[in-house]
Design a protein around this motif. Structure first.
Motif, PDB file in Angstrom:
ATOM      1  N   HIS A   1      -4.837   0.981 -41.732  1.00 53.87           N
ATOM      2  CA  HIS A   1      -5.497   1.329 -43.001  1.00 53.87           C
ATOM      3  C   HIS A   1      -5.971   0.045 -43.678  1.00 53.87           C
ATOM      4  O   HIS A   1      -5.206  -0.902 -43.846  1.00 53.87           O
ATOM      5  CB  HIS A   1      -4.512   2.067 -43.910  1.00 53.87           C
TER       6      HIS A   1
ATOM      7  N   SER B   1      -5.082   6.465 -35.507  1.00 50.16           N
ATOM      8  CA  SER B   1      -5.997   6.769 -36.608  1.00 50.16           C
ATOM      9  C   SER B   1      -6.403   5.477 -37.305  1.00 50.16           C
ATOM     10  O   SER B   1      -5.583   4.580 -37.497  1.00 50.16           O
ATOM     11  CB  SER B   1      -5.315   7.715 -37.607  1.00 50.16           C
TER      12      SER B   1
ATOM     13  N   VAL C   1      -1.224   4.331 -37.664  1.00 46.86           N
ATOM     14  CA  VAL C   1      -2.442   4.257 -38.469  1.00 46.86           C
ATOM     15  C   VAL C   1      -2.696   2.818 -38.881  1.00 46.86           C
ATOM     16  O   VAL C   1      -1.772   2.106 -39.296  1.00 46.86           O
ATOM     17  CB  VAL C   1      -2.313   5.135 -39.742  1.00 46.86           C
TER      18      VAL C   1
ATOM     19  N   ALA D   1      -1.929  12.545 -34.953  1.00 52.02           N
ATOM     20  CA  ALA D   1      -3.093  12.082 -35.716  1.00 52.02           C
ATOM     21  C   ALA D   1      -3.823  13.262 -36.344  1.00 52.02           C
ATOM     22  O   ALA D   1      -4.271  13.193 -37.501  1.00 52.02           O
ATOM     23  CB  ALA D   1      -4.027  11.296 -34.806  1.00 52.02           C
TER      24      ALA D   1
ATOM     25  N   ILE E   1       2.348   2.973 -40.450  1.00 53.67           N
ATOM     26  CA  ILE E   1       1.083   2.569 -41.059  1.00 53.67           C
ATOM     27  C   ILE E   1       1.057   1.067 -41.315  1.00 53.67           C
ATOM     28  O   ILE E   1       1.999   0.493 -41.856  1.00 53.67           O
ATOM     29  CB  ILE E   1       0.824   3.364 -42.364  1.00 53.67           C
TER      30      ILE E   1
END
Length: 361
Positions: free
Chosen positions: A52, A103, A50, A282, A78
């Motif tokens: 972010h 993602s 991910v 995901a 992440i």
């Protein structure tokens, strides 16, 4: 050497992916339980990558810990970085056909409709998407949707300001007792902060900003920085309105919402890339993010059926002095964004200091 980069930067203007041929906006509607998707994710390899948006590397450590505890054997890989940098890197991956992110969860809300039109996102409706406020999601393809409401409140350290009482307006910040007390993020370095100043000055005018400068605020990079600094006992600054601490920001910190101009709120928005290397993992993450289990823990839910727990506040759509749909429209108007950025840059200069995300050597 810049040929590939230049082409990637033009994706939103002229390039169409070959996958868009025969593009269908009909989404896959999830009907499996979290446990069933979890099993599929384990069989896939048990990793979800991910990207972010944020300005402090540890900002999503809580999400990582909660997700990995909830789903043993699944690793949430992440990376937190500024959305304005991550979106360009996503464009490069798309152009090169080398997708290694599953993602994306970003503040750059204007990117998601573009990526959807280019066929870059997975048209996928997690369980619970029907309960997400319509304004926070793609109504046709379900390719993107908000997962949590981010916002700026007025925040102050009550130990440093024991006699301040309630700070209930942006005009309050101009009082003599707050001179040298303010710490603020450069508005020309973050679009959400830029929008905060824009909304205030639409009501209170540029005179308010002139008076704010007379308060001698400390300007910093990163929206996590102000709250960190005012929380420090040995720092002189004690007040900010450009930092996110949620509805319960921590010990010695009070928050309030202004009554003289709107504060910024928006749905931090998520999507799964169409050619994600770990699509089942995901999907597990996105179903978890929209589940009542997770949504009941965030400050303001993106779902209309979940209100903030343990607070007096209504859902975000009925919260006074904010419009959580306005930021997306602002972000789409890049002419206005750039004009405002240069207005503040002329007054404040370019943002000084290293980004909080640049590693120290």
């Amino acid at each position: 050497m810049f040929k590939g980069l230049a082409a990637a930067l033009l994706l939103g203007q002229s390039f169409a992916y070959d996958t868009i041929l025969g593009f269908n906006s009909t989404p896959i509607i999830e009907t499996r339980s979290l446990d069933e998707i979890y099993h599929a994710a384990l069989l896939e390899g048990g990793t979800v990558t991910v990207w972010h948006g944020g300005d402090e590397r540890t900002q999503q450590d809580t999400l990582k810990a909660a997700f990995e505890k909830r789903f043993p054997g699944i690793t949430l890989n992440i990376t937190v970085d500024l959305s304005k940098y991550l979106d360009g890197e996503i464009d490069q991956q798309l152009f090169n056909g080398n997708i290694h992110v599953d993602s994306i969860i970003l503040q750059t809300l204007q990117d998601f409709p573009r990526w959807q039109q280019e066929g870059a996102l997975l048209n996928y409706a997690p369980v619970g998407l029907e309960s997400v406020f319509p304004a926070f999601k793609d109504p046709l393809s379900a390719s993107w949707y908000g997962y949590s409401i981010f916002f700026w409140s007025i925040s102050w350290n009550v130990e440093k300001l024991p006699h301040a009482g309630n700070i209930s307006s942006y005009k309050d910040l101009l009082k003599p007792e707050f001179k040298d007390q303010l710490i603020l993020t450069y508005p020309n370095d973050d679009d959400a902060v830029l929008f905060a100043f824009y909304q205030i000055m639409e009501v209170l005018g540029t005179k308010w900003f002139d008076n704010l400068l007379e308060q001698n605020p400390r300007w910093v990079r990163g929206t996590a920085t102000p709250l960190n600094v005012l929380s420090e006992a040995n720092s002189p600054q004690s007040v900010t309105f450009t930092s996110f601490g949620g509805l319960s920001p921590g010990q010695n910190i009070n928050i309030s919402f202004p009554n003289d101009a709107d504060f910024v709120s928006w749905p931090q928005t998520a999507a799964i890339l169409k050619h994600a290397p770990h699509p089942e993992s995901a999907k597990l993450l996105h179903n978890y993010l929209l589940s009542p289990e997770y949504q009941s823990k965030v400050s303001w839910s993106v779902r209309h059926d979940i209100r903030p727990s343990g607070t007096m506040y209504p859902d975000i759509m009925h919260m006074p002095h904010t419009n959580p749909t306005a930021f997306a429209r602002f972000m789409e108007d890049r002419v206005t964004v750039e004009r405002l950025r240069f207005f503040f840059e002329k007054r404040l200069g370019t943002a000084q200091g290293l980004s909080p995300l640049i590693d120290e050597f």
